[in-house]
Design a protein around this motif. Structure first.
Motif, PDB file in Angstrom:
ATOM      1  N   SER A  63     -18.729 -37.267 -35.790  1.00  0.00           N
ATOM      2  CA  SER A  63     -17.541 -37.697 -35.505  1.00  0.00           C
ATOM      3  C   SER A  63     -16.921 -37.434 -36.955  1.00  0.00           C
ATOM      4  N   VAL A  64     -15.339 -37.402 -36.781  1.00  0.00           N
ATOM      5  CA  VAL A  64     -14.501 -36.809 -37.796  1.00  0.00           C
ATOM      6  C   VAL A  64     -14.094 -38.134 -38.658  1.00  0.00           C
ATOM      7  N   PHE A  65     -13.816 -39.194 -38.025  1.00  0.00           N
ATOM      8  CA  PHE A  65     -12.961 -40.253 -38.553  1.00  0.00           C
ATOM      9  C   PHE A  65     -14.002 -41.448 -39.197  1.00  0.00           C
ATOM     10  N   PRO A 406     -14.112 -31.555 -26.186  1.00  0.00           N
ATOM     11  CA  PRO A 406     -14.149 -31.258 -27.358  1.00  0.00           C
ATOM     12  C   PRO A 406     -14.494 -32.650 -28.396  1.00  0.00           C
ATOM     13  N   SER A 407     -15.640 -32.860 -28.424  1.00  0.00           N
ATOM     14  CA  SER A 407     -15.901 -34.285 -29.180  1.00  0.00           C
ATOM     15  C   SER A 407     -16.618 -33.868 -30.380  1.00  0.00           C
ATOM     16  N   SER A 408     -16.694 -32.668 -30.853  1.00  0.00           N
ATOM     17  CA  SER A 408     -17.198 -32.211 -32.096  1.00  0.00           C
ATOM     18  C   SER A 408     -16.650 -30.865 -32.512  1.00  0.00           C
ATOM     19  N   PHE A 409     -16.598 -30.312 -33.843  1.00  0.00           N
ATOM     20  CA  PHE A 409     -16.042 -29.090 -34.257  1.00  0.00           C
ATOM     21  C   PHE A 409     -16.536 -27.865 -33.559  1.00  0.00           C
ATOM     22  N   SER A 410     -18.020 -28.207 -33.250  1.00  0.00           N
ATOM     23  CA  SER A 410     -18.667 -26.881 -32.576  1.00  0.00           C
ATOM     24  C   SER A 410     -18.321 -26.606 -31.340  1.00  0.00           C
ATOM     25  N   GLY A 412     -14.916 -27.908 -30.190  1.00  0.00           N
ATOM     26  CA  GLY A 412     -13.694 -27.798 -30.315  1.00  0.00           C
ATOM     27  C   GLY A 412     -13.291 -26.251 -30.609  1.00  0.00           C
ATOM     28  N   LYS A 413     -14.251 -25.562 -31.175  1.00  0.00           N
ATOM     29  CA  LYS A 413     -14.081 -23.932 -31.324  1.00  0.00           C
ATOM     30  C   LYS A 413     -13.728 -23.310 -29.972  1.00  0.00           C
ATOM     31  N   VAL A 529      -9.980 -31.912 -31.930  1.00  0.00           N
ATOM     32  CA  VAL A 529     -10.996 -32.886 -32.124  1.00  0.00           C
ATOM     33  C   VAL A 529     -10.478 -34.193 -32.340  1.00  0.00           C
ATOM     34  N   GLY A 530      -9.314 -34.278 -33.325  1.00  0.00           N
ATOM     35  CA  GLY A 530      -8.826 -35.426 -33.772  1.00  0.00           C
ATOM     36  C   GLY A 530      -8.069 -35.967 -32.708  1.00  0.00           C
ATOM     37  N   TYR A 531      -7.348 -35.326 -31.750  1.00  0.00           N
ATOM     38  CA  TYR A 531      -6.415 -35.917 -30.708  1.00  0.00           C
ATOM     39  C   TYR A 531      -7.415 -36.625 -29.658  1.00  0.00           C
TER      40      TYR A 531
END
Lengths: 540, 532
Positions: A63-65, A406-410, A412-413, A529-531
């Motif tokens: 998670s990003v945040f 898109p719940s993670s950067f991998s 989201g790519k 991912v942030g959105y």
């Protein structure tokens, strides 16, 4: 920093161990002993924060945040605690011991509580941040109260320098103990219980140490009982930590688990209820057999209709499916006459093998992945689609893109402009593409970000949606290298959900799903991912 | 090296890594390759007095321009000459292939860098570097916000994460466990940095630019170069260990130097030069699996591989009638050749001058030694905390952590190569001796202990550790470097010999390599033009 933390925080002039203040009349409290308690409190407080952060990243995935919000809430709560300490007027010592007991109890059980409550995903964020807030507040209360207890022991400047030095020293020990001992040797759940027990021991000790300073020393037995009870509870917790962990994972799923496997790529779990079965990837529901037909019919047939219309009435012959290893999208594709080949690219061989041989799946997808027209490729879609061989192969008439959200950067790519540009190169000029694009209602900005990004890659898009009871309102982006009409054609097949009229209605979006501006999702910003996280957080 | 593994770890990486290391798993095994230091090749021939070798010349080669040194600087010089129509160029390189610190390796899993691994996306201010990158096909267009770079070359998000308190945290500065006082000090630090970002002198010049030569020389800027970054932080009351760590991380990363050995000018340069305004993000990075090896590949293809001669030990460069003579030994065949050129571009580090360019003004700044390890993994180990990023920094270690070769376009599972960096920031000579005293096993122990501590199941995934020692890895910008008269004079031509190297700027940045390569080539073009 660990080796430097003490140095940076240090302020005492001359580390003389003697108490420089003149003795006071009410010398009921042993200063140095209480400082040992401060040290333990400092250590435990930071470990609880680290536990919460680590556990959140563990159960919620990448998670990003999480980190910044947990740190923010914890620091804020400590400030709230310090402020609240001003309202403690009477019997400061008794309140301090009770707070110590409360920290031990809440902090010590925090990891177990978080693990267990994660199963009820709908309010996990509240539990997580609530717990962090409570622990932060209690820890924030401790130091001001202790200072007041010790104020007759030391001059103000000595008091502040000693308490803060010892507190920082505690933080230093925590930052060493957590990675070196707590996480690898104890694990998160047992680690929290152990640290809580340590806190409880300090509370018990304080009932002896500070007895003389209590307003009503006769009531010390009550405080002592609280502390011992908490200690006992936490020791039981230490003994049964493994059971707690197992029980929490089981509670994640409402129905009995019939298949579970952690592959190098993800954790796959299949559960079976009375009339339906469910597939979970990394704890997130991917499909429920009771209503997946709505999702998959809506995913596949519109794009096939557009490809047919754009090619002047010739149905798509070569189709590409990215993701969708359950074989259900392929099942719908096989209803189309004239289909010659389907290439399915899915990362996880375990998933596609499950779709080919696990009876529940084979029954549901009608053996679609065993059809001779279907070729299964286990590869990372991003790498596969960018491979030089793609440029020399014939293009696809239709592409179905069915990745997890898109719940993670991998992940989201796989929703970036770069990816869609590569995708555009494998679609024929009169072909069409569909992308599952999360919920236009729960994650409205994320949904429209996918449309915006596809347009930035040169696609013309149309958004549509359908209701899937297990998921809620769900959305797709239909796209083509050029203009196209809303589709209405359907294959001559026994569909359960779509009719020509319902198909047209899918393209009507209500006001609460209407387009909102969003940035283009690029590899180097990964805004989606942030959105996605921020949008869904409002509903969880 | 004698002593226990723990002592070794404490010496090189610090006590935290030594305390937290795990035992080597008995069943795990991996290969270790310690690459021979290619300067050994040079030492072999430079031991006897260079003049003694000159007699053994067996072959003579003529060209208009000879470039000594096939790193990015020398290659850029040759590239610039070629673009200006001057194709009669030969490049001599000591290593097995051109590239210098931008060299790279390749396995089935991925290409990977041996050292330098990114190019900060330049602005149009730095026209020569933009031209080079544009020729590489990296500019997609120009919009209102400047150059639009190819998406696949811009470093993908997540760009960095940091291991602290047992967990990987997003970003470079760990925030988990931060106190309110530290948060306040950080805000004050950022405000001070922002003040320098918006600074303009009386002539409207910025304090920190790339290339450096375009920056201001106003008295308040010069004053920064007179103290160390440590002193600057002290004077401003920045004492929080996190901020000092963050500031020193920058110095170790870009300069291989400690806070005390870095000029405050360069400490701030690292934080300010690539940020257009105080509200802006720092410039994006361009990166590739092979790191700056991608730039080398392009330059080599443009210059022409046939013009580049590798494994050549240059023994002497001297002005002669009508040009310059260069004596070089072929490190493989042992054949000694004399090259006659009208002009020479000497693109080697300046400390080499006193061995091979007799009579040239001496310049010998300090260079940081580095240990770089390419860690080959059969699969990805697990970890606690935020997702694997391109740059993975370890807070309480003296190493810089690692970059992931497959980050840009590779799969998120399966084999990969991590490149791990350890700058040795102590007294340079002593550190160099310490580095070359390490045997292969000891050097690999350093890497493995640290990565094992920060991941779960690393040892089982480990296949090979490839180690490289860079004795003079990068020049250190010590206080006084920026406005040093000696440094400025060292960049002036010595007869027909022109000098180009990043140490003539005081910092080993690719922007400076390109700047000096282009500058020296233009000097040569001007000289050839007027001489013709």
């Amino acid at each position: 920093m660990s080796t430097e933390a003490g140095e940076g925080a240090a302020a005492p002039e001359g580390a003389a161990p003697e108490v420089s203040a003149e003795p006071r009349p009410s010398d009921a409290v042993s200063g140095p002993a209480v400082l040992v308690a401060v040290f333990t409190i400092g250590t435990c407080g930071l470990i609880y924060e680290l536990l919460a952060g680590t556990l959140a990243s563990y159960v919620l995935g990448d998670s990003v945040f999480q980190f910044s919000t947990i740190i923010g809430v914890y620091l804020f709560a400590m400030g709230v605690g310090a402020w609240l300490s001003g309202f403690v007027a009477k019997d400061v010592v008794a309140r301090f011991i009770e707070i110590e007991v409360a920290v031990a109890l809440v902090g010590g059980t925090s990891a177990a509580v978080l693990f267990a409550s994660f199963a009820r995903v709908s309010f996990f964020s509240i539990v997580l941040y609530g717990l962090v807030f409570v622990i932060g507040t209690l820890v924030g209360l401790e130091i001001p109260l202790l200072m007041r207890i010790l104020k007759d022991q030391y001059d103000l400047k000595d008091l502040i320098s000693r308490v803060l030095t010892v507190d920082y020293l505690g933080a230093l020990v925590a930052s060493l103990a957590f990675p070196i001992f707590v996480v690898p040797k104890l694990g998160l759940v047992r680690g929290a219980f152990v640290v809580g027990a340590l806190n409880a021991v300090v509370a018990v000790w304080c009932t002896h140490l500070l007895k003389g300073a209590l307003r009503r020393p006769g009531r010390v037995w009550f405080l002592r009982a609280e502390a011992y009870l908490t200690l006992a509870l936490l020791i039981v917790g230490i003994a049964y930590s493994d059971t707690v962990t197992t029980w929490s994972e089981d509670a994640l799923y409402a129905d009995p688990v019939v298949f579970a496997k952690t592959t190098p790529y993800q954790r796959l779990v299949v559960t079976q209820g009375r009339s339906s079965y469910q597939l979970y990837i990394n704890g997130a529901l991917q499909l429920a057999s009771a209503d997946e037909h709505r999702y998959h019919e809506a995913l596949v047939h519109p794009v096939m209709a557009v490809a047919r219309a754009r090619a002047g009435g010739t149905g798509a012959r070569r189709v590409l499916v990215l993701g969708g290893g359950d074989g259900l999208a392929v099942r719908e594709l096989l209803e189309h006459p004239g289909l010659e080949s389907v290439t399915l690219v899915d990362l996880d061989p375990t998933m596609t093998e499950l779709a080919r041989s696990f009876p529940l799946f084979v029954r549901q997808n009608r053996g679609s992945l065993l059809d001779p027209r279907v070729t299964v490729v286990n590869a990372d879609a991003f790498v596969w689609i960018g491979a030089p061989e793609r440029a020399t192969e014939p293009r696809y008439d239709a592409v179905v893109v069915d990745f997890p959200d898109p719940s993670s950067f991998s992940l989201g790519k796989l929703y970036t402009r770069r990816f869609y540009r590569m995708l555009k190169r494998v679609v024929s000029d009169d072909g069409a593409v569909v992308v599952q694009a999360t919920s236009p209602m729960y994650a409205r900005r994320a949904f429209w970000c996918v449309a915006t990004t596809m347009e930035a890659a040169g696609f013309t898009t149309r958004a549509y949606h359908t209701a899937v009871p297990s998921f809620g309102e769900w959305g797709y982006i239909l796209a083509a290298p050029g203009a196209f009409e809303v589709p209405s054609w359907l294959p001559d097949a026994p569909l359960k959900f779509l009719t020509p009229e319902t198909m047209a209605s899918l393209f009507v979006l209500s006001a609460d799903m209407a387009r909102v501006p969003a940035e283009v999702n690029r590899l180097n910003n990964q805004v989606l991912v942030g959105y996605h996280e921020a949008d869904w957080a409002r509903w969880n | 090296m004698r002593g226990t593994r723990r002592e070794l770890l404490a010496t090189f990486l610090g006590t935290a890594v030594a305390a937290g290391c795990r035992r080597r798993a008995p069943e795990a095994s991996w290969d270790v390759d310690l690459a021979p230091d290619f300067s050994e090749r040079a030492h072999r021939y430079l031991r006897p007095p260079a003049s003694a070798v000159a007699g053994a010349v067996t072959e003579e080669v003529r060209c208009r321009v000879l470039v000594v040194g096939g790193g990015v600087t020398g290659l850029t010089a040759a590239w610039t000459l070629g673009r200006a129509g001057q194709g009669d160029v030969v490049v001599l390189e000591l290593g097995d292939a051109a590239g210098g610190t931008a060299s790279y390796g390749q396995t089935e899993a991925s290409a990977y860098p041996y050292a330098a691994h990114y190019v900060p996306a330049p602005t149009d201010e730095n026209g020569d570097l933009v031209a080079l990158l544009e020729e590489m096909g990296l500019v997609e267009g120009r919009g209102p916000e400047g150059i639009e770079w190819a998406e696949e070359a811009l470093c993908a998000t997540p760009k960095e994460r940091v291991f602290h308190n047992g967990v990987w945290q997003p970003g470079l500065l760990p925030r988990l466990g931060e106190t309110a006082a530290e948060a306040e000090e950080l805000a004050r630090f950022e405000a001070e940095v922002a003040r320098w970002i918006i600074y303009r002198d009386a002539d409207g010049r910025r304090a920190f630019t790339l290339p450096l030569a375009h920056g201001s020389d106003a008295p308040e800027v010069r004053a920064l170069d007179e103290l160390s970054f440590a002193e600057w932080l002290d004077r401003h009351g920045f004492r929080s260990p996190r901020i000092r760590w963050y500031a020193e991380y920058g110095c170790r990363d870009d300069f291989g130097a400690s806070l005390a050995d870095t000029s405050a000018y360069f400490g701030l340069h690292y934080l300010c030069a690539r940020t257009p305004g105080p509200e802006d993000e720092s410039a994006e990075f361009l990166t590739w699996p092979e790191g700056n090896g991608r730039v080398v590949k392009h330059l080599v293809s443009r210059v022409g591989a046939a013009r580049i001669r590798a494994k050549q030990v240059v023994l002497q460069v001297a002005p002669v009638e009508g040009g310059a003579a260069v004596v070089a030994v072929d490190g493989e065949s042992g054949v000694t050749r004399r090259y006659r050129a009208e002009r020479v571009i000497f693109a080697l580090p300046s400390y080499v001058r006193r061995h091979v360019v007799p009579g040239a003004p001496a310049y010998a700044p300090t260079y940081a030694p580095w240990l770089v390890a390419n860690v080959h993994l059969s699969r990805r180990p697990r970890y606690y905390g935020s997702e694997v990023a391109w740059d993975n920094v370890i807070y309480d270690s003296r190493s810089l952590g690692y970059v992931v070769a497959t980050h840009q376009s590779g799969p998120r599972v399966g084999p990969t190569v991590w490149t791990w960096y350890l700058p040795l920031i102590g007294e340079a000579k002593a550190e160099r001796e310490k580095l070359f005293a390490l045997d292969a096993r000891e050097a690999s122990d350093l890497v493995v202990a640290e990565l094992d501590r920060t991941h779960i199941g690393l040892q089982a995934a480990l296949r090979r550790v490839e180690l490289r020692r860079w004795g003079h890895g990068m020049v250190r910008p010590e206080p006084g470097t920026r406005f040093s008269r000696e440094r400025a004079q060292a960049a002036l031509p010595f007869g027909p010999i022109h000098f180009a190297h990043t140490d003539l700027s005081g910092v080993a940045l690719i922007e400076e390599a390109v700047f000096h390569g282009v500058r020296a080539a233009r000097e040569v073009l001007a000289a050839l033009g007027s001489g013709a």
